[in-house]
Design an enzyme around this catalytic site. Structure first.
Site, short mmCIF file in Angstrom:
data_model
loop_
_atom_site.label_atom_id
_atom_site.label_comp_id
_atom_site.label_asym_id
_atom_site.label_seq_id
_atom_site.Cartn_x
_atom_site.Cartn_y
_atom_site.Cartn_z
CG PHE A 123 -32.15 14.29 -2.91
CD1 PHE A 123 -32.63 15.02 -3.99
CD2 PHE A 123 -33.04 13.65 -2.08
CE1 PHE A 123 -33.99 15.10 -4.23
CE2 PHE A 123 -34.40 13.73 -2.31
CZ PHE A 123 -34.88 14.45 -3.39
NE ARG A 181 -32.27 16.65 -11.90
CZ ARG A 181 -32.61 15.75 -10.98
NH1 ARG A 181 -31.74 15.39 -10.05
NH2 ARG A 181 -33.81 15.23 -10.95
CE1 TYR A 208 -37.37 8.20 -7.73
CE2 TYR A 208 -37.90 6.56 -6.08
CZ TYR A 208 -37.57 7.85 -6.41
OH TYR A 208 -37.42 8.79 -5.43
CE LYS A 209 -33.23 9.51 -7.76
NZ LYS A 209 -34.23 10.55 -8.06
CG ASP A 220 -27.84 8.40 -2.26
OD1 ASP A 220 -28.07 7.85 -3.36
OD2 ASP A 220 -28.65 9.15 -1.70
#
Lengths: 415, 415
Positions: free
Chosen positions: A131, A374, A227-228, A202
């Protein structure tokens, strides 16, 4: 033939849901009717507990206790308290995880501190396909410290590290945000250690859905997103992990009063707090932490291994559904359980429009450049029946070429 | 005599409240009964609008819109939108203020970027009596950049700068968090500029209550807190200001995807966004920003000059009440309007216990080391009648020596 396949898959979905009933937390979450939410890897769904925790933090704690809430509602120690709950989910001991800043700021702290622990070494490795914020922040740290950033895929990291003596830090994501590939944290970490380097991980796309195994894998540092899959709310505080053996040497590049040994002595001299508290910086984002703390109660009584098995079953079943329904898009995500996170990414030349058409049908996933549909599978609130429904709607969108409608071509500001 | 004094002061309080009625926003805030809240300089009170904004952000935007809220509820652009609202309050043009990280992280970004803009100069000035996080973070930046931190009181800053050529940056708070002294932003900034240096201002104790005048005073950089007088909620996002002439050269030390020119292109190369957006780092704390945005509506239709006049009237009247009621504690805060922020700090050898005894009587202030009773006057929700009530209760606490009770001696974890 399709009707037969669908009926067969529906039976199988019910069987699998029965098999995984112990990890079904659907009732803990608030989801709109008519939606199959396959974007929990971007913004996890709202839970009842997160909603109530936020409301309580605002209306009773802030509104009534006012400043007294720092003591009476234990706001001050919330970063460590919530950190300890996350530590359990990522295989780390208590006292090694703290929440607070954004993921990027957390990564800045971890990478900066880690790189300075190997001052004689000049190279930091990271994944060119990470990312982007991971690459940006690591590049920035390297520029500041006069180090060389070397972009090496995690698949090539072990070979790069073998026999080397120039690498200070190998910084990788455990799960690729785009492809969903799960990398071997323990093997890459061992290779880093064999070469005298440190590792930073990560966990944005693995915390809460993979048996992360920070201690078991020997990880030195890690960060992750609130928040995922953890469903802590939009822009929720991230977390940072520092292995126990590095805590005493961890130098936070951003020296703030919250990382001070005696913050209320108001001394102008900085003395770093003991333990993970030294990774704190400023006043914690209390409302965001409250939502995250509420959200994490969805994991109460659950074993992460069982959650992982449910996740693998959901993603495998989705691919099975695609096959059974005759959807023949290339699957980017590895079929091997040991190499798959909690998502399935598909390739389509009109991926953006396909995602928009799916959203119009109630299946919310997202698009990633250049041609990726995705789909994330947050195991706590998705069932195998949901998965089949999503696959059927994807088939319909493709068969009906719904994605060719003009309204699905225009890119939104945030994609 | 005391009864006469009290009656006279009560009349005067009503007159002053009538005079300042246009800035009375008490009904916009939720405060518990029986409390005079003199700690809005530490944690501003909850407003109805902040409560409703947070509830809407959680329940409708997050809960129902889910990931679509990034577009549909304009979460992505909230840091700049809320920044623009704050810019109006601190005398800065649109496009120069953004919200997001904590105050300490914001200061790290500003001080780091500023110091690198004067690479030939090796000294950074800051106030030894600043709120400690300011000293800590500035010291950390200096260590990283090989600069010398020189601790110079703001009162001595002009003399230190005059004729010098070694100072890169003068970094000061506009209002001293402990004494409430208001420093002259324009004069110190001009002295910095005359010496070829830049200025950075911490507005934590001035934003929302003082006519900050960033543009008028020529300030180069500034940061400020969202949770004090702006009432954005516990740990609310802070803001950072970069003057228009420095935006093109502003190098964020923490390179993240939110500060990128094209964040969704997902490119591993970092290209800083135009304008103040480059001061962003990670995903914004949406719930915290929502509360802050709601809170700022309390300023709608108000002129900051009028708010400042109300603030000065409240603090001056408080000191008048102390005199009228025979309370003779030393007042640390300057009596001169031009040198006073929105607080009154008093000295007492048992200051901690006095504050606890006051809280027990419903007057919430706070203690600051070593002997300060710190009382903040948030003008939007305090009246002159409140101020008199607080003064009367302080007199009673002192006259009755209530602070000598054992229960008020024990320090809470967070003081």
């Amino acid at each position: 033939m399709t009707d037969d396949s669908t009926a067969r898959l529906a039976t199988r979905a019910r069987e699998l849901d029965a098999e995984h009933v112990s990890t079904d937390r659907r009732n803990a979450f608030v989801l709109p009717d008519g939606v199959v939410y396959l974007d929990g890897n971007s913004l996890g769904a709202l839970s009842v507990a997160a909603r109530e925790a936020t409301r309580d933090a605002v209306e009773r704690q802030w509104g009534e206790q006012l400043i007294r809430a720092w003591n009476d509602s234990e706001w001050w120690t919330a970063p460590e308290r919530v950190g300890n709950r996350i530590a359990e989910l990522v295989g780390a001991p208590a006292g090694t995880v703290v929440v607070g800043d954004s993921t990027t700021v957390s990564l800045y702290k971890a990478v900066h501190a880690a790189a300075r622990m190997r001052p004689e070494r000049r190279v930091v490795l990271t994944d060119p396909d990470s990312f982007p914020t991971d690459v940006h922040v690591t590049r920035g740290v390297c520029e500041q410290l006069g180090l060389t950033l070397e972009l090496v895929s995690p698949g090539d990291a072990v070979a790069r590290l073998e026999g080397s003596d120039d690498v200070a830090l190998a910084s990788y994501s455990q799960v690729d945000y785009r492809t969903g590939e799960l990398w071997d944290l323990a093997t890459i970490t061992a290779a880093a250690h064999d070469a005298g380097a440190l590792s930073c991980w990560d966990l944005c796309h693995s915390a809460g859905v993979v048996e992360v195994g920070l201690t078991a894998g020997g990880a030195d540092f890690a960060v992750g997103c609130g928040y995922k899959y953890l469903s802590g709310g939009p822009g929720a505080p991230a977390f940072v992990f520092v292995a126990p053996e590095h805590l005493a040497d961890f130098t936070n590049p951003i020296l703030g009063w919250n990382g001070h040994a005696t913050p209320f002595a108001m001394s102008p001299d900085h003395v770093a707090a003991d333990g993970i508290t030294r990774a704190r910086v400023g006043t914690p984002p209390v409302l965001g932490i409250a939502a995250l703390e509420g959200a994490l109660t969805a994991y109460d009584g659950l074993d992460v291994g069982d959650v992982r098995r449910r996740s693998l079953s959901l993603t495998a079943f989705f691919v099975e559904c695609l096959g059974g329904l005759g959807v023949d898009l290339p699957v980017v995500t590895p079929a091997d359980d040991a190499r798959r996170g909690s998502q399935v990414s598909l390739r389509h030349p009109d991926a953006y429009a396909v995602v928009q058409a799916l959203i119009a049908r109630g299946v919310i996933g997202d698009f990633r450049e250049p041609d990726i549909v995705r789909l994330g599978f947050a195991p706590l609130y998705l069932s195998h029946e949901d998965v089949l429904a999503a696959a059927v709607l994807l088939r319909d969108v493709l068969d009906g070429r719904e994605f060719e409608r003009a309204e699905f071509a225009t890119r939104a500001a945030v994609t």
